[in-house]
Motif scaffolding. Structure first.
Motif, PDB file in Angstrom:
ATOM      1  N   ILE A 163      23.470 -18.328  27.836  1.00 57.02           N
ATOM      2  CA  ILE A 163      23.210 -18.339  26.582  1.00 57.02           C
ATOM      3  C   ILE A 163      22.005 -19.150  27.663  1.00 57.02           C
ATOM      4  O   ILE A 163      20.773 -19.026  26.605  1.00 57.02           O
ATOM      5  CB  ILE A 163      23.675 -18.994  25.442  1.00 57.02           C
ATOM      6  CG1 ILE A 163      24.736 -17.869  25.184  1.00 57.02           C
ATOM      7  CG2 ILE A 163      23.049 -20.187  24.336  1.00 57.02           C
ATOM      8  CD1 ILE A 163      26.446 -18.442  24.120  1.00 57.02           C
ATOM      9  N   SER A 164      22.054 -20.298  28.106  1.00 53.54           N
ATOM     10  CA  SER A 164      20.994 -21.119  28.655  1.00 53.54           C
ATOM     11  C   SER A 164      20.106 -20.368  29.037  1.00 53.54           C
ATOM     12  O   SER A 164      18.576 -20.257  28.512  1.00 53.54           O
ATOM     13  CB  SER A 164      21.414 -22.172  29.023  1.00 53.54           C
ATOM     14  OG  SER A 164      22.452 -23.366  28.952  1.00 53.54           O
ATOM     15  N   TRP A 219      18.330 -18.296  25.953  1.00 54.39           N
ATOM     16  CA  TRP A 219      16.754 -19.278  25.643  1.00 54.39           C
ATOM     17  C   TRP A 219      15.590 -19.459  26.383  1.00 54.39           C
ATOM     18  O   TRP A 219      15.034 -19.990  26.216  1.00 54.39           O
ATOM     19  CB  TRP A 219      17.556 -20.023  25.017  1.00 54.39           C
ATOM     20  CG  TRP A 219      18.224 -19.778  23.916  1.00 54.39           C
ATOM     21  CD1 TRP A 219      19.278 -20.054  24.399  1.00 54.39           C
ATOM     22  CD2 TRP A 219      18.341 -19.967  22.859  1.00 54.39           C
ATOM     23  NE1 TRP A 219      20.487 -19.438  22.729  1.00 54.39           N
ATOM     24  CE2 TRP A 219      18.777 -19.549  21.904  1.00 54.39           C
ATOM     25  CE3 TRP A 219      16.674 -19.423  22.023  1.00 54.39           C
ATOM     26  CZ2 TRP A 219      19.399 -19.131  20.623  1.00 54.39           C
ATOM     27  CZ3 TRP A 219      16.436 -18.947  20.849  1.00 54.39           C
ATOM     28  CH2 TRP A 219      17.475 -19.064  20.151  1.00 54.39           C
ATOM     29  N   SER A 275      21.321 -23.331  20.503  1.00 44.74           N
ATOM     30  CA  SER A 275      22.476 -22.492  21.006  1.00 44.74           C
ATOM     31  C   SER A 275      23.866 -23.556  21.887  1.00 44.74           C
ATOM     32  O   SER A 275      24.629 -22.796  21.942  1.00 44.74           O
ATOM     33  CB  SER A 275      22.186 -23.996  23.479  1.00 44.74           C
ATOM     34  OG  SER A 275      20.624 -23.099  23.230  1.00 44.74           O
ATOM     35  N   GLY A 330      23.631 -25.952  28.290  1.00 44.22           N
ATOM     36  CA  GLY A 330      24.588 -24.902  28.583  1.00 44.22           C
ATOM     37  C   GLY A 330      24.749 -25.265  29.266  1.00 44.22           C
ATOM     38  O   GLY A 330      26.337 -25.407  30.135  1.00 44.22           O
ATOM     39  N   SER A 341      17.958 -26.277  26.545  1.00 42.82           N
ATOM     40  CA  SER A 341      18.700 -25.083  26.662  1.00 42.82           C
ATOM     41  C   SER A 341      19.606 -25.141  27.312  1.00 42.82           C
ATOM     42  O   SER A 341      20.692 -25.057  27.744  1.00 42.82           O
ATOM     43  CB  SER A 341      18.529 -23.485  26.168  1.00 42.82           C
ATOM     44  OG  SER A 341      17.629 -23.661  27.834  1.00 42.82           O
TER      45      SER A 341
END
Length: 473
Positions: free
Chosen positions: A158-159, A162, A377, A301, A297
């Motif tokens: 996810i990081s 982003w 995030s 993360g 992010s």
């Protein structure tokens, strides 16, 4: 549900032969490459849209056209965002992404048209079309980013997404360069035509990159495992499942965070960046905003994947970090807003060459970007921790984006009605603060430290081997 023939064809197209799934991170069918591709698509499309919107007024001196276009955009997004997950389950990731991406250059073209014709009809219509397209794109994005990676590294992926998306902040360099010589005499002018053409070109590139995205059935992780098998759905099934979301207690706890997450942008873009700075500096500020989002992010993360033992503890720690950061950033925003409580900046517009006069407001805008990335995030991580099933994740993300867009539609109309900026700031701060304990409750009740299968009867399905596993609630 059985896999249909269209999926089998896609599976043959992207699947490696047995024994060749390999451990190469840069395989086309690896989660790393696919999440990166989706990140690049979003960099070129939503990323450039953010850079354009972040100028304030869509780059126009008069914000009315952009406010109305964005109201139409987010009103349509609010409706179609909720059903966007259904579109993903009917079409698959690639068609959903391509259709969504093609709406972005149309939106940029509408402001090029407005610069010459001064008619709001095209921008408002393009905004409505983009509302539908963005719903499709973000539903597919959410499903890919949350279901393709290994569960234990979801925060890192996810990081990664982003960080790539927020390289779109570099899109702020387009208006910076194309309008650099319009500094003093034209400090409060609209951007020039070349700026819009450049945005359109990058957005079209994003639509082309979407053609490279593969379906879940073809993805092979580094350890040889695959995401939950994807099955094409039916309109009746998706309609029923979408309606069930509104009675799902998980989604109800998520609702305030979803509403707040885009509601805050109108104030930040129009009430801060669009009001205090020269044209070229607004573009440069968006580069810093994007850099802050990448930093935020990446930081959240790491915390969510490696911070503490156990998913639930990491989730609760993430909520705590975001709540402290939010209080600090909005407190700084209040201090800045007290300098122009009536919403009129009486001083000379701030330019990046103004030295110390520029540093404070720029740092505040940077902090807004940091908070935005950390908050969103975290929400995506929580959604991904609720289930491993691609279809359910696409519906959850669709619900999140729909509610998020409803909040944004209201926020843009608030701006058109010239609601005092101090009131807007207080509402933004209160909405985010209200969402923190509800997110903590959601993590505590719904996020478990291990994946446990549940009876498929709990979800209204037949108890067969094709039923995907959910996390026990």
């Amino acid at each position: 549900m059985a896999v249909t023939q269209p999926q089998e064809a896609e599976e043959r197209e992207g699947s490696p032969s047995p024994g060749r799934s390999g451990h190469h991170l840069l395989r086309h069918n690896s989660p790393l490459v696919q999440v990166s591709l989706v990140g690049l698509v979003c960099l070129c499309c939503p990323g450039m849209f953010n850079a354009l919107t972040g100028l304030g007024g869509g780059g126009q001196l008069d914000h009315a056209a952009a406010d109305n276009a964005n109201t139409a955009l987010y009103a349509c997004f609010a409706v179609f965002g909720v059903v966007g997950g259904g579109a993903y389950n009917l079409l698959g990731p690639r068609p959903t992404l391509v259709l969504g991406a093609l709406a972005y250059p149309l939106y940029a073209a509408s402001f090029l048209y407005y610069s010459h014709r001064r008619s709001q009809a095209f921008p408002v219509a393009a905004g409505a079309v983009l509302g539908v397209g963005a719903a499709f794109l973000w539903a597919a994005q959410g499903a890919v980013v949350t279901s393709y990676p290994p569960p234990g590294r979801r925060g890192a992926y996810i990081s990664l997404f982003w960080c790539i998306l927020n390289l779109g902040g570099l899109g702020g360099l387009l208006p910076f360069f194309f309008n650099y010589r319009r500094a003093a005499a034209s400090s409060s002018s609209s951007v020039n035509d070349a700026t819009y053409v450049a945005f359109m070109a990058v957005m079209l590139l994003g639509a082309a990159l979407a053609l490279l995205v593969l379906p879940p059935s073809t993805i092979v992780r580094g350890d040889g495992t695959r995401p939950t098998a994807f099955a094409y759905s039916s309109p009746a099934t998706e309609a029923a499942e979408t309606l069930r979301l509104f009675a799902d207690w998980r989604m109800l706890l998520l609702l305030p965070a979803a509403w707040a997450s885009n509601f805050i942008h109108t104030y930040q873009f129009n009430g801060v960046n669009g009001l205090l700075f020269t044209t070229r500096t607004r573009g440069l500020n968006n580069v810093f905003y994007g850099a802050a989002q990448m930093l935020g992010s990446a930081g959240i993360g790491c915390l969510l994947d490696f911070g503490l033992a156990g998913l639930r503890r990491r989730g609760l720690a993430g909520v705590a970090v975001v709540s402290v950061l939010g209080a600090a950033v909005w407190g700084g925003g209040l201090a800045n807003q007290l300098r122009y409580r009536d919403g009129r900046w009486e001083e000379e517009l701030i330019d990046f060459k103004d030295g110390r006069r520029y540093v404070g407001p720029c740092l505040l805008y940077f902090s807004y970007g940091l908070l935005d990335a950390v908050f969103q995030s975290l929400v995506y991580w929580i959604i991904g921790a609720l289930t491993d099933e691609s279809q359910m994740l696409s519906r959850y993300v669709g619900f999140f984006k729909g509610v998020q867009s409803a909040g944004a539609a209201v926020a843009w109309q608030i701006d058109t009605r010239h609601i005092p900026l101090m009131s807007q700031l207080i509402v933004n701060w209160a909405l985010m603060t209200f969402s923190y304990p509800l997110l903590a409750l959601l993590v505590f009740l719904a996020v478990k430290d291990e994946d446990n299968p549940v009876s498929s009867i709990e979800h209204g399905d037949d108890n067969d081997s094709s039923t995907p596993h959910h996390r026990r609630n």
